[in-house]
Design an enzyme around this catalytic site. Sequence first.
Site, PDB file in Angstrom:
ATOM      1  N   ARG A 102       0.821  -1.224   0.000  1.00  6.63           N
ATOM      2  CA  ARG A 102       0.000   0.000   0.000  1.00  6.63           C
ATOM      3  C   ARG A 102       0.849   1.265   0.000  1.00  6.63           C
ATOM      4  O   ARG A 102       0.511   2.255   0.625  1.00  6.63           O
ATOM      5  CB  ARG A 102      -0.960   0.023   1.211  1.00  6.63           C
ATOM      6  CG  ARG A 102      -1.967  -1.123   1.210  1.00  6.63           C
ATOM      7  CD  ARG A 102      -2.902  -1.072   2.390  1.00  6.63           C
ATOM      8  NE  ARG A 102      -2.206  -1.188   3.649  1.00  6.63           N
ATOM      9  CZ  ARG A 102      -1.787  -2.336   4.183  1.00  6.63           C
ATOM     10  NH1 ARG A 102      -2.024  -3.464   3.558  1.00  6.63           N
ATOM     11  NH2 ARG A 102      -1.148  -2.350   5.332  1.00  6.63           N
ATOM     12  N   LEU A 105       3.956   1.114  -4.691  1.00 10.09           N
ATOM     13  CA  LEU A 105       5.046   0.419  -5.395  1.00 10.09           C
ATOM     14  C   LEU A 105       4.548  -0.859  -6.081  1.00 10.09           C
ATOM     15  O   LEU A 105       5.306  -1.779  -6.363  1.00 10.09           O
ATOM     16  CB  LEU A 105       6.200   0.111  -4.430  1.00 10.09           C
ATOM     17  CG  LEU A 105       6.835   1.358  -3.803  1.00 10.09           C
ATOM     18  CD1 LEU A 105       7.996   0.970  -2.892  1.00 10.09           C
ATOM     19  CD2 LEU A 105       7.314   2.350  -4.862  1.00 10.09           C
ATOM     20  N   GLY A 106       3.246  -0.889  -6.320  1.00  7.72           N
ATOM     21  CA  GLY A 106       2.697  -1.964  -7.151  1.00  7.72           C
ATOM     22  C   GLY A 106       2.530  -3.288  -6.434  1.00  7.72           C
ATOM     23  O   GLY A 106       2.509  -4.338  -7.077  1.00  7.72           O
ATOM     24  N   SER A 107       2.349  -3.258  -5.103  1.00  6.79           N
ATOM     25  CA  SER A 107       2.239  -4.534  -4.383  1.00  6.79           C
ATOM     26  C   SER A 107       1.005  -5.316  -4.819  1.00  6.79           C
ATOM     27  O   SER A 107       1.075  -6.535  -4.996  1.00  6.79           O
ATOM     28  CB  SER A 107       2.227  -4.306  -2.868  1.00  6.79           C
ATOM     29  OG  SER A 107       1.203  -3.406  -2.518  1.00  6.79           O
ATOM     30  N   ASP A 148       0.140  -0.547 -13.686  1.00  5.54           N
ATOM     31  CA  ASP A 148       0.758  -1.363 -12.636  1.00  5.54           C
ATOM     32  C   ASP A 148       0.840  -2.827 -13.060  1.00  5.54           C
ATOM     33  O   ASP A 148       1.869  -3.483 -12.882  1.00  5.54           O
ATOM     34  CB  ASP A 148      -0.067  -1.302 -11.340  1.00  5.54           C
ATOM     35  CG  ASP A 148       0.135  -0.012 -10.593  1.00  5.54           C
ATOM     36  OD1 ASP A 148       0.463   0.992 -11.234  1.00  5.54           O
ATOM     37  OD2 ASP A 148      -0.054  -0.012  -9.362  1.00  5.54           O
TER      38      ASP A 148
END
Length: 307
Positions: A102, A105-107, A148
Amino acid sequence: MTIPLHPRAEAHGKVIVLGEHAVVYGYPAVAAGLPQGIVLEASPRSDPRLPITLTIPAWDLDLELHPGSDHPVARACLEVLAHCDGPVTGWAIRGSSALPPRAGLGSSAALTVALARLVYGPGASLDDVVAASLAGERVFHGEPSGLDSRVAAQGGVLRYVRGEPPRQIRPGAPLPLCIIPSGIPRSTADQVARCRSRLEHLPSVVRPVLIAVGQAVESGIHAIEHGDLDTLGVLFDVAHGLLGALDVSSPALDRMAADARAAGARGAKLTGAGCGGCLLALAGDAPESLTAAFPSLRPLFVEVAAS
Ligand code: PMV
């Protein structure tokens, strides 16, 4: 017999270099895959009728994927599995990741891409994996640009326009990126809504801001390809100002950007949805001064190689 999964799958994290928010409206963005991503491993449960479990200790996640679950990660994973005609029971999935969750960074895209790959296997096409990931990403926010998911699946540096095939960008010099987590949580859906509301309130003023973000992306790609880090740094600063005009920055991010510049960064901007998440700085000649400027925030250095 439950539907089989492959034993292991991976995906990249991502950082948006330039173009967030405007990309939702069809303007270009440029993003880089992060080597820090996710690895998922699947093993059969003792009884194939047991629910699928998802455990990612680094993200404090320990879930059962029940159809009635209201946990957004469980719902997103169930959407991905349904999209892929994957199993509904019988598997334990364990993940390891060095990405903060969250934080922009594209988790979530990394998770949904890797999950689709557990079903489809290593030979799956990028387009199929991205389509499955997007089924999950829509749970987190209604109108994801798809950036993303594409970067999570493909990695590298990509120029992305919604609905078009992405173009790989080849940096002319290594890009010394420094990602500084603010530690402030934010919601992508809320931030996309803030930008939309500003656009709807003042379209004649805000539309040109979106166009300028897109222009900053094109100039930024030119700078990346020619190894012109000074111009790229200026474009980071311009982009941060434009994102402020789109109402997606915050006093904390503005302060962090000023501190990064004062510590010698060539430029600094928010990255991702904004109002929290991370700051992205283009490091100058003494990157260690950025670590010293943010001692409690643990900056992450990523050098994107020239090619
Ligand atoms: O979720 P984040 O922080 O990576 O932000 C997504 C980037 C946006 O452009 C704001 C939304 C999108 O779907 O591209």
